[in-house]
Design a protein around this motif. Structure first.
Motif, PDB file in Angstrom:
ATOM      1  N   ALA A 113       0.832  -1.208   0.000  1.00 30.14           N
ATOM      2  CA  ALA A 113       0.000   0.000   0.000  1.00 30.14           C
ATOM      3  C   ALA A 113       0.863   1.253   0.000  1.00 30.14           C
ATOM      4  N   VAL A 114       1.929   1.260   0.792  1.00 33.23           N
ATOM      5  CA  VAL A 114       2.772   2.446   0.913  1.00 33.23           C
ATOM      6  C   VAL A 114       3.651   2.640  -0.320  1.00 33.23           C
ATOM      7  N   ARG A 115       4.196   1.551  -0.841  1.00 34.45           N
ATOM      8  CA  ARG A 115       5.123   1.650  -1.970  1.00 34.45           C
ATOM      9  C   ARG A 115       4.431   1.750  -3.322  1.00 34.45           C
ATOM     10  N   GLY A 116       3.148   1.351  -3.354  1.00 24.07           N
ATOM     11  CA  GLY A 116       2.416   1.421  -4.620  1.00 24.07           C
ATOM     12  C   GLY A 116       2.533   0.173  -5.461  1.00 24.07           C
ATOM     13  N   GLU A 117       3.334  -0.786  -5.032  1.00 26.30           N
ATOM     14  CA  GLU A 117       3.451  -2.070  -5.719  1.00 26.30           C
ATOM     15  C   GLU A 117       3.957  -3.108  -4.725  1.00 26.30           C
TER      16      GLU A 117
END
Length: 254
Positions: A113-117
């Protein structure tokens, strides 16, 4: 340079149905810049944890006035998950138990969720194992339900495990030292110090006592009383508070 800026923040809380809202924060001004560690100290009930949860977006707390910005972005207009993606992290005073969700699944979902992947499995496993080893967490905990049946010290170590793996811009640590024995305090503090040793990272550390500040040296100390900051200084202020307590602030002395 990154910065977390709090301006004239007023917050109310409603304790229960039918009860009148109570103002807890009464105009807080504070700026945490990248590379800085700020400690907030104060007596019980002074509003320290309210500040932490208001920054994180807890629905129990209502902002009535003021602003919180991260690198110029309006934090208060963001949803909780958006605040995390923007670079904010909260280590809770009382980490919640999440039955049925394993530590490993929780961590990978949060990182995605935080890194986007989603992190690549091989790299991720190495990251997790390294971080768990540094925090002296038994690898078997990875398959246990998050915080379920964990001791207080184990819960706090897992909060710092999340901090190291998610690697936000700013960490708000709400009484991370509460309930820790000497060994756990040292291990947790070492984890925080690894995080803040990186460039462009800031820490807002909320505590009652100076014992954690012997391991995590603050650049600034802020005394919090009755919902506002009443005095500011360097690390030497924490030592004075340890010796004198908060009584003189309660009496309104200068």
């Amino acid at each position: 340079m990154s910065s977390l800026e709090i301006r004239d923040l007023h917050v109310v809380v409603t304790a229960g149905e039918g009860e009148e809202p109570r103002e807890i924060l009464r105009g807080v001004d504070l700026t945490v810049k990248a590379g800085e560690t700020h400690a907030i100290m104060g007596p019980n009930g002074s509003g320290k944890s309210t500040l932490a949860y208001s920054i994180a977006g807890h629905p129990k707390y209502t902002i009535t006035q003021g602003s919180v910005t991260l690198d110029g972005q309006d934090v208060l207009s963001m949803k909780v998950d958006e605040r995390a993606r923007a670079g904010l992290f909260l280590a809770m005073q009382y980490p919640v138990e999440v039955p049925g969700v394993s530590v490993s699944n929780f961590l990978r979902t949060a990182a995605t969720a935080v890194r986007g992947e989603a992190p690549k499995v091989r790299t991720w496993v190495k990251e997790v194992n390294t971080a768990m080893g540094q925090l002296q967490i038994d690898p078997a905990f990875a398959e246990r339900s998050l915080n379920e049946g964990f001791s207080g010290g184990e819960k706090k170590r897992h909060e710092i495990l999340q901090l190291e793996l998610l690697n936000p811009k700013f960490a708000v640590l709400d009484e991370t030292d509460s309930g820790l024995d000497v060994d756990a305090l040292r291990i947790v503090s070492e984890g925080v110090n690894r995080f803040r040793a990186q460039p462009d990272r800031g820490v807002l550390l909320i505590t009652h006592y100076t014992r954690i500040l012997r391991y995590i040296k603050p650049d600034f100390v802020h005394v919090f009383v009755d919902g506002r900051i009443v005095e500011e200084g360097g690390a030497e202020l924490a030592e004075r508070l340890e010796a004198e307590g908060y009584e003189r602030y309660a009496k309104g002395a200068a």
